[in-house]
Design a protein around this motif. Structure first.
Motif, PDB file in Angstrom:
ATOM      1  N   TYR A  83      24.157 -15.184  -9.046  1.00  0.00           N
ATOM      2  CA  TYR A  83      24.544 -13.803  -9.369  1.00  0.00           C
ATOM      3  C   TYR A  83      24.395 -12.923  -8.137  1.00  0.00           C
ATOM      4  CZ  TYR A  83      24.761  -9.210 -11.580  1.00  0.00           C
ATOM      5  OH  TYR A  83      25.112  -7.916 -11.900  1.00  0.00           O
ATOM      6  N   GLN A 122      28.197 -15.395 -17.932  1.00  0.00           N
ATOM      7  CA  GLN A 122      26.974 -15.788 -18.635  1.00  0.00           C
ATOM      8  C   GLN A 122      27.184 -17.080 -19.403  1.00  0.00           C
ATOM      9  OE1 GLN A 122      25.427 -12.820 -21.369  1.00  0.00           O
ATOM     10  NE2 GLN A 122      23.361 -13.563 -21.050  1.00  0.00           N
ATOM     11  N   ASP A 123      26.135 -17.875 -19.502  1.00  0.00           N
ATOM     12  CA  ASP A 123      26.195 -19.107 -20.286  1.00  0.00           C
ATOM     13  C   ASP A 123      26.440 -18.802 -21.762  1.00  0.00           C
ATOM     14  OD1 ASP A 123      25.678 -20.544 -18.030  1.00  0.00           O
ATOM     15  OD2 ASP A 123      23.798 -21.408 -18.728  1.00  0.00           O
ATOM     16  N   LEU A 152      24.552 -15.698 -15.227  1.00  0.00           N
ATOM     17  CA  LEU A 152      23.366 -15.353 -16.010  1.00  0.00           C
ATOM     18  C   LEU A 152      23.080 -16.479 -16.990  1.00  0.00           C
ATOM     19  CD1 LEU A 152      24.303 -11.671 -17.031  1.00  0.00           C
ATOM     20  CD2 LEU A 152      22.991 -12.389 -15.024  1.00  0.00           C
ATOM     21  N   GLU A 153      21.823 -16.700 -17.267  1.00  0.00           N
ATOM     22  CA  GLU A 153      21.470 -17.671 -18.294  1.00  0.00           C
ATOM     23  C   GLU A 153      21.895 -17.157 -19.669  1.00  0.00           C
ATOM     24  OE1 GLU A 153      17.294 -18.312 -17.944  1.00  0.00           O
ATOM     25  OE2 GLU A 153      17.435 -19.246 -15.963  1.00  0.00           O
ATOM     26  N   GLU A 154      21.901 -18.037 -20.644  1.00  0.00           N
ATOM     27  CA  GLU A 154      22.300 -17.661 -22.008  1.00  0.00           C
ATOM     28  C   GLU A 154      21.285 -16.687 -22.608  1.00  0.00           C
ATOM     29  OE1 GLU A 154      23.066 -19.784 -26.372  1.00  0.00           O
ATOM     30  OE2 GLU A 154      22.538 -20.990 -24.606  1.00  0.00           O
ATOM     31  N   SER A 155      21.798 -15.689 -23.332  1.00  0.00           N
ATOM     32  CA  SER A 155      20.919 -14.780 -24.068  1.00  0.00           C
ATOM     33  C   SER A 155      20.298 -15.514 -25.246  1.00  0.00           C
ATOM     34  CB  SER A 155      21.707 -13.568 -24.577  1.00  0.00           C
ATOM     35  OG  SER A 155      22.242 -12.838 -23.508  1.00  0.00           O
ATOM     36  N   ASP A 205      26.813  -7.656 -21.070  1.00  0.00           N
ATOM     37  CA  ASP A 205      27.589  -8.498 -20.175  1.00  0.00           C
ATOM     38  C   ASP A 205      28.502  -7.664 -19.293  1.00  0.00           C
ATOM     39  OD1 ASP A 205      28.157 -11.363 -22.387  1.00  0.00           O
ATOM     40  OD2 ASP A 205      26.369 -10.585 -21.431  1.00  0.00           O
ATOM     41  N   GLY A 262      20.025 -12.708 -20.877  1.00  0.00           N
ATOM     42  CA  GLY A 262      19.950 -13.851 -19.985  1.00  0.00           C
ATOM     43  C   GLY A 262      19.498 -13.462 -18.585  1.00  0.00           C
ATOM     44  N   GLY A 271      27.502 -20.085 -15.914  1.00  0.00           N
ATOM     45  CA  GLY A 271      27.268 -18.650 -15.837  1.00  0.00           C
ATOM     46  C   GLY A 271      26.415 -18.208 -14.660  1.00  0.00           C
TER      47      GLY A 271
END
Length: 325
Positions: free
Chosen positions: A308, A279-280, A293-296, A3, A302, A291
């Protein structure tokens, strides 16, 4: 650490994070330092202490942390924000000891004592007034930033007055729904096109101007602003009060709002504008899904959303199309 690399590569300069007991704030300070980011810690969140014992405990904790990471330490973190969104009602963790209702006067009295304690270990520290949530939600007891600041500032000036109480105001000018002001019968709705994005931008600008007008000369720090792509209630139904937008609309909203904040930064005295969030997170509520970024998922990082690259373009960072960024 992924992150933080994404934050660094995006061109962001500031990393904001919470500092409370039991939080892993040591890692946040170290990661910010190693990635060349300016740390912006905010001390406290949720219901603020309203008993002598709980207040003294938090002040002792704040003095300890500021001594370890503040301007007199090797970390040299000069600017600290005091509390997060006290203009919103928060559930009290210990109902018999603390109440979650909004009270700008009581919070200002606590703020005075907290700041005086902090200044015993760091006299030259720069402090930001609490981050104030801008959206007029349907939760009872919410106060707008202007309403809250009027009483807050008045109380700070009451004897014994707090000298130079803060160097800047912290604002979270969220706008989740809009309507065309020329269409009187149109209902407020989630933004869905370029014109809606421009209207959201104008509303954010008006919120910043309104708060700045109460504190002529003070810096404005936009310490949170974001747009969720998912927003569900606990029962899994869509949250109609804070509706989600598409990933493309998120990009459009970020582009419009942050471009405006950059263009007007000198006139409005905007020091920094921070997007929430990088990030989510897991969960259904909107604040977990704004976010860039999408969730990992497990070991899989993510993926970047269009927003972004919009942010990176504005901040002079590196664009990214494939995870990890």
């Amino acid at each position: 650490t992924g992150d933080f690399k994404a934050i660094e590569d995006s061109g962001a300069q500031v990393f904001r994070f919470v500092v409370v007991e039991h939080a892993d704030y040591e890692q946040a300070f170290n990661q910010a330092k190693s990635h060349g980011l300016t740390a912006l810690p905010y001390l406290g969140a949720g219901a603020f202490p309203r008993t002598t014992a709980s207040e003294n405990k938090f002040i002792a904790f704040a003095k300890k942390v500021v001594g370890e990471y503040g301007p007199t330490s090797t970390y040299n973190v000069n600017t600290w924000e005091i509390w997060n969104e006290p203009n919103m009602p928060h559930p009290a963790e210990h109902p018999k000891l603390e109440q979650g209702e909004v009270s700008p006067k009581e919070f200002a009295e606590f703020y005075k004592r907290l700041v005086r304690g902090i200044r015993t270990v760091a006299p030259e520290i720069n402090l930001l007034a609490p981050g104030l949530f801008g959206y007029k939600s349907n939760k009872g007891g919410h106060e707008t930033p202007r309403e809250f600041l009027k009483t807050f500032n008045h109380t700070l000036n009451e004897e014994p007055a707090l000298k130079e109480p803060y160097v800047g105001l912290s604002l979270h000018p969220y706008v989740f729904k809009t309507r065309n002001p020329k269409k009187k019968k149109e209902k407020a709705h989630a933004p869905r096109d370029e014109e809606d994005a421009k209207q959201i931008m104008r509303e954010i600008k008006g919120m910043v101007e309104g708060v700045g007008g109460l504190n002529e000369g003070s810096q404005i720090w936009v310490t949170e602003l974001g747009f969720p792509v998912k927003s569900l209630l606990e029962n899994g139904q869509p949250d109609k009060s804070i509706p989600a937008v598409s990933a493309e609309e998120q990009r459009r909203l970020l582009q419009a709002s942050f471009s405006m904040l950059f263009r007007t930064r000198e006139r409005l005295k905007i020091q920094h504008a921070i997007y929430y969030n990088i990030q989510d997170l897991s969960g259904n509520s909107w604040e977990h899904h704004a976010g860039l970024l999408e969730e990992s998922t497990g070991s899989k990082p993510g993926a970047p959303r269009p927003a972004y690259n919009a942010f990176a373009g504005l901040a002079g960072g590196k664009k990214c199309t494939v995870a990890p960024c």
